[in-house]
Enzyme design. Structure first.
Site: not given
Length: 420
Positions: A22-23, A92, A116, A121, A308, A330, A400
């Site tokens: 996904k990323n 995002r 989320c 951020r 994550d 993070v 998601r």
């Protein structure tokens, strides 16, 4: 938002094939705005976030067609640089379209992004970097208004923090600045950034140093169409690997890149988790909690342990005798799942950005509230190992990030019930 009901404890045994990342898919989809030619993307996961990005592309003038796990992307109208609030606010990664749209049309209006609730951020890293690339921006009424005033022949951008999103955004923008040499330092080094760069190179971009903290980009006049296959999802793989460690009789995960999971596998070795990696297949055997050792973990940008996977790992650590700790470097307030795990009988105390975990012998089912994507995954793992009934409310976040979730859980013998 839906609910998931789980009756535990359950045992997992079987095989799961990991979907595309996904990323990787999200920034690569944003980068398709850089050309009007056809793009074919393989191994794309059919997820809520991916479909949100498709909606954004369609608003911008693209036609996107699904064929199994392949997306075919064509341009059917002039590229539109003014995007509606609705789809952009959902996640995002949508903000990554701002730079490409501004370069294409010399202006853009894009809503500030959502996503989320895992901590602050800000987009200032993005906007400050874009300014050095010749893009002036101002924020009014929840929208970013940007215009292109011209890029210098050479520019150097040093990121204050190796932000994944800012690194991806600046790379995607700089590749189309003809005759401009851009040097990015203190870049994020995640595999998804390498994947994005390899995709852009397949379109004709000139990029050097991707996968390191220093990246050089020579802008070109235009990019062409391409066909590209994205990498497997290391966070999905890590989630199912942790599930296997907690629940597994024996779980086999296929379509794995070992180097992408090195930090998690290193923790498994320290804990005493029995696993075997062969080619692109990972096999995990769940073992007695009495044989495991506590560990101290800190999240970090790649190649460190990924934030994550922090909530999912915390479930495993909650069941290990002794004292473990997780320091979140993070997103320092990413502990929304802790209160829910404690409701199940976990013993976790948070001080500043560190969670101190004292292992317990078992978890108990309870009504829970999911607050974000990865917390949802962590609570699902906890529910599957807990005694009795657990109902996870507000759980739709999980769709998601985990493609064909129910099918994959069924493949390893796990039963959950979803209802609205």
């Amino acid at each position: 938002m839906g609910k998931i009901k789980v009756i535990g404890p359950q045992e997992a045994n079987g095989e799961i094939t990991i979907s595309g990342s996904k990323n990787s898919a999200l920034p690569i989809l944003a980068a398709t705005l850089l050309t009007d030619e056809r793009i074919i993307l393989n191994n794309i996961p059919n997820l809520a976030d991916v479909n949100t990005m498709i909606e954004i592309l369609e608003n911008a003038g693209k036609k996107v067609t699904w064929q199994d796990s392949t997306l075919i992307i064509d341009t059917v109208s002039d590229i539109n640089s003014i995007l509606p609030y609705g789809p952009v606010r959902r996640m995002r990664a949508s903000f990554n379209v701002l730079g490409p749209l501004t370069i294409r049309n010399k202006y853009a209006k894009v809503a500030l992004p959502g996503g989320c609730s895992i901590g602050v951020r800000p987009v200032n890293f993005h906007l400050e970097g874009l300014k050095k690339l010749g893009i002036e921006s101002q924020i009014e009424h929840g929208f970013t208004h940007s215009k292109y005033i011209g890029a210098p022949d050479k520019t150097h951008i040093s990121l204050p923090f190796p932000s994944v999103g800012a690194t991806e955004h600046l790379i995607t923008t700089a590749v189309l600045l003809e005759n401009t040499e851009t040097i990015l330092t203190n870049c994020a080094q995640e595999p998804e950034i390498i994947d994005l760069c390899n995709f852009l190179i397949s379109m004709g971009a000139k990029i050097e140093g991707h996968g390191t903290s220093n990246i050089k980009i020579h802008g070109v006049k235009q990019l062409h169409g391409t066909e590209y296959t994205i990498i497997p999802d290391r966070i999905e793989a890590g989630t199912y690997a942790i599930l296997g460690a907690v629940l597994g009789k024996e779980i086999t995960l296929k379509n794995i890149i070992e180097d992408h999971l090195f930090s998690l596998l290193d923790i498994f070795e320290k804990i005493g988790i029995n696993y075997k990696m062969k080619k692109n297949t990972l096999t995990i055997k769940g073992i007695s909690k009495l044989e495991l050792s506590p560990v101290d973990v800190e999240t970090a940008t790649f190649p460190g342990f990924p934030t994550d996977l922090q909530p999912q790992l915390m479930v495993l650590l909650s069941l290990i005798p002794g004292r473990s700790s997780v320091t979140e470097n993070v997103f320092k307030t990413r502990f929304n799942h802790v209160d829910e795990l404690n409701r199940m009988g976990a013993k976790i105390f948070v001080e500043s950005n560190t969670a101190i975990i004292t292992g317990v012998s078992k978890l108990s089912g309870a009504p829970l509230e999911a607050t974000d994507l990865r917390a949802s995954a962590a609570l699902l793992i906890a529910a599957l190992i807990a005694d009795g009934e657990t109902i996870i409310n507000n759980v739709d976040h999980i769709f998601r990030g985990y493609e064909r979730l129910f099918e994959k859980l069924e493949n390893v013998g796990l039963k959950i019930e979803y209802y609205e």
